[in-house]
Design an enzyme around this catalytic site. Structure first.
Site, PDB file in Angstrom:
ATOM      1  N   ASP A  47       0.724  -1.353   0.103  1.00 55.76           N
ATOM      2  CA  ASP A  47      -0.130   0.097   0.039  1.00 55.76           C
ATOM      3  C   ASP A  47       0.882   1.304   0.066  1.00 55.76           C
ATOM      4  OD1 ASP A  47       0.873  -0.219   2.482  1.00 55.76           O
ATOM      5  OD2 ASP A  47      -1.066  -0.056   3.652  1.00 55.76           O
ATOM      6  N   SER A  48       2.451   1.119  -0.203  1.00 60.10           N
ATOM      7  CA  SER A  48       3.156   2.101  -0.282  1.00 60.10           C
ATOM      8  C   SER A  48       2.802   2.727  -1.593  1.00 60.10           C
ATOM      9  CB  SER A  48       4.649   1.767  -0.192  1.00 60.10           C
ATOM     10  OG  SER A  48       4.765   0.484  -1.021  1.00 60.10           O
ATOM     11  N   ASP A  86      -0.981  -5.989  -0.102  1.00 54.86           N
ATOM     12  CA  ASP A  86      -1.439  -5.426   1.232  1.00 54.86           C
ATOM     13  C   ASP A  86      -3.022  -5.148   1.161  1.00 54.86           C
ATOM     14  OD1 ASP A  86       0.527  -4.893   2.956  1.00 54.86           O
ATOM     15  OD2 ASP A  86       1.232  -3.219   1.891  1.00 54.86           O
ATOM     16  N   LYS A 116      -1.549  -9.420   2.779  1.00 58.53           N
ATOM     17  CA  LYS A 116      -0.772  -8.948   3.903  1.00 58.53           C
ATOM     18  C   LYS A 116      -1.616  -7.884   4.649  1.00 58.53           C
ATOM     19  CE  LYS A 116       2.997  -6.123   3.707  1.00 58.53           C
ATOM     20  NZ  LYS A 116       2.548  -4.828   4.597  1.00 58.53           N
ATOM     21  N   GLU A 118      -1.721  -5.374   8.578  1.00 61.26           N
ATOM     22  CA  GLU A 118      -0.894  -4.791   9.521  1.00 61.26           C
ATOM     23  C   GLU A 118      -1.642  -5.012  10.976  1.00 61.26           C
ATOM     24  OE1 GLU A 118      -0.159  -0.670   9.135  1.00 61.26           O
ATOM     25  OE2 GLU A 118       0.910  -1.111   6.908  1.00 61.26           O
ATOM     26  N   GLU A 185       8.912  -4.247  10.725  1.00 56.70           N
ATOM     27  CA  GLU A 185       9.333  -2.921  10.169  1.00 56.70           C
ATOM     28  C   GLU A 185       9.907  -2.077  11.198  1.00 56.70           C
ATOM     29  OE1 GLU A 185       6.784  -1.077   7.416  1.00 56.70           O
ATOM     30  OE2 GLU A 185       7.586   0.709   7.309  1.00 56.70           O
TER      31      GLU A 185
HETATM   32  O1  KIV Z   1       3.621  -1.131   1.678  1.00 57.41           O
HETATM   33  C1  KIV Z   1       4.754  -1.588   1.691  1.00 57.41           C
HETATM   34  O2  KIV Z   1       5.699  -1.367   0.835  1.00 57.41           O
HETATM   35  C2  KIV Z   1       5.076  -2.372   2.911  1.00 57.41           C
HETATM   36  C3  KIV Z   1       6.508  -2.524   2.869  1.00 57.41           C
HETATM   37  C4  KIV Z   1       7.259  -1.371   3.388  1.00 57.41           C
HETATM   38  C5  KIV Z   1       6.867  -3.896   3.870  1.00 57.41           C
HETATM   39  O3  KIV Z   1       4.206  -2.757   3.717  1.00 57.41           O
END
Ligand code: KIV
Length: 267
Positions: A47-48, A86, A116, A118, A185
């Site tokens: 989600d980056s 994510d 994934k 959090e 992280e």
């Molecule tokens: O969203 C992302 O890029 C991440 C990584 C930093 C692990 O969750």
């Protein structure tokens, strides 16, 4: 030869054999294909994307539909790597049913291999429900950017004993529940070492030191496309910002001077 596809089971064996796992983010077809062909083990549609693709300050604004768009583009470029997506903020926190619906949409509409999310104990019901539907889940502890407004800063997490103890018990809970891996992280290296040595599932670090079972970096950081973000944990393998700027400046100059296109470059 058809490449051997990476599975969650293979990652498990890699940890057991002490072979480090390489993971990178990608958000589109072209880069995903490059990374897959380069031999990366895991591609994370992070989600980056909210930061590096859409230009938002945080990961919070990106939507499930937008993540699905990125993930389905990535999948079309991948033959070998494991692709994890994510679950974005707001798509799993309210209840476990919603979490399952979101995970199913990702799996059905993108062809990705897992999701994934959090958090630890707080999201355990959701993790259980998603796993019960047969969807592999990767956990994410430590600095969890979707909670940035709770933390207030992007500083190193779990330096204090209480937070470190919670992180360790969350890691065990995620393992017991059936997660196939955990991202840690921005936490102290010795804490990440303890977790990696305690759980049997792979622990992938970002700013969590050298004792993790694997490492992940955001592609724009690793390739030097962003110049502003230079945390201590980042190793920048290229400085793409410069050659791209120079190439585009040369193109502008050639267009302005009518040098491009030439006789050979026209029909
Ligand atoms: O969203 C992302 O890029 C991440 C990584 C930093 C692990 O969750």
């Amino acid at each position: 030869m058809v490449p051997k596809k990476i599975t969650t089971h293979i990652l498990q064996n890699m940890k057991a054999n002490g072979e480090r796992i390489s993971m990178i983010t990608a958000y589109d077809f072209s880069f995903a294909r490059l990374f897959d062909q380069a031999g990366i083990d895991v591609i994370l549609v992070g989600d980056s994307a909210s930061n590096v693709m859409a230009g938002h300050e945080t990961t919070l604004p990106i939507t499930l539909d937008q993540m699905i768009y990125h993930a389905s583009s990535v999948i079309r470029g991948v033959a070998r790597s494991l692709v994890i997506v994510d679950l974005p903020f707001g798509s799993y926190q309210s209840n476990s049913k919603e979490a399952l619906v979101s995970a199913i949409r990702i799996m059905k509409e993108t062809g990705a291999h897992g999701v994934k999310l959090e958090g630890g104990e707080e999201v355990l019901e959701s993790v259980k429900r998603i796993l019960a539907a047969g969807v592999p889940v990767m956990g994410h502890l430590g600095l969890t950017p979707q909670s940035i407004y709770k933390f207030g800063t992007y500083t190193v997490r779990a330096k204090e004993e209480m937070e470190a103890n919670k992180l360790k018990s969350d890691a065990l809970l995620l393992e017991e529940t059936g997660c196939f891996a955990i991202v840690l992280e921005k936490i102290p290296a010795m804490l990440a070492k303890e977790v990696a040595e305690t759980v049997r599932i792979p622990v992938i670090g970002i700013g969590a030191g050298k004792y993790c079972d694997g490492q992940v970096l955001v592609m724009h950081d690793l390739l030097g496309i962003n110049t502003e973000f230079k945390p201590r944990f980042l190793r920048q393998y290229l400085n793409l910002h410069e050659p791209i700027t120079q190439a585009v400046q040369r193109y502008i100059k050639d267009v302005k001077s009518n040098d491009f296109p030439s006789e050979q470059e026209q029909y």
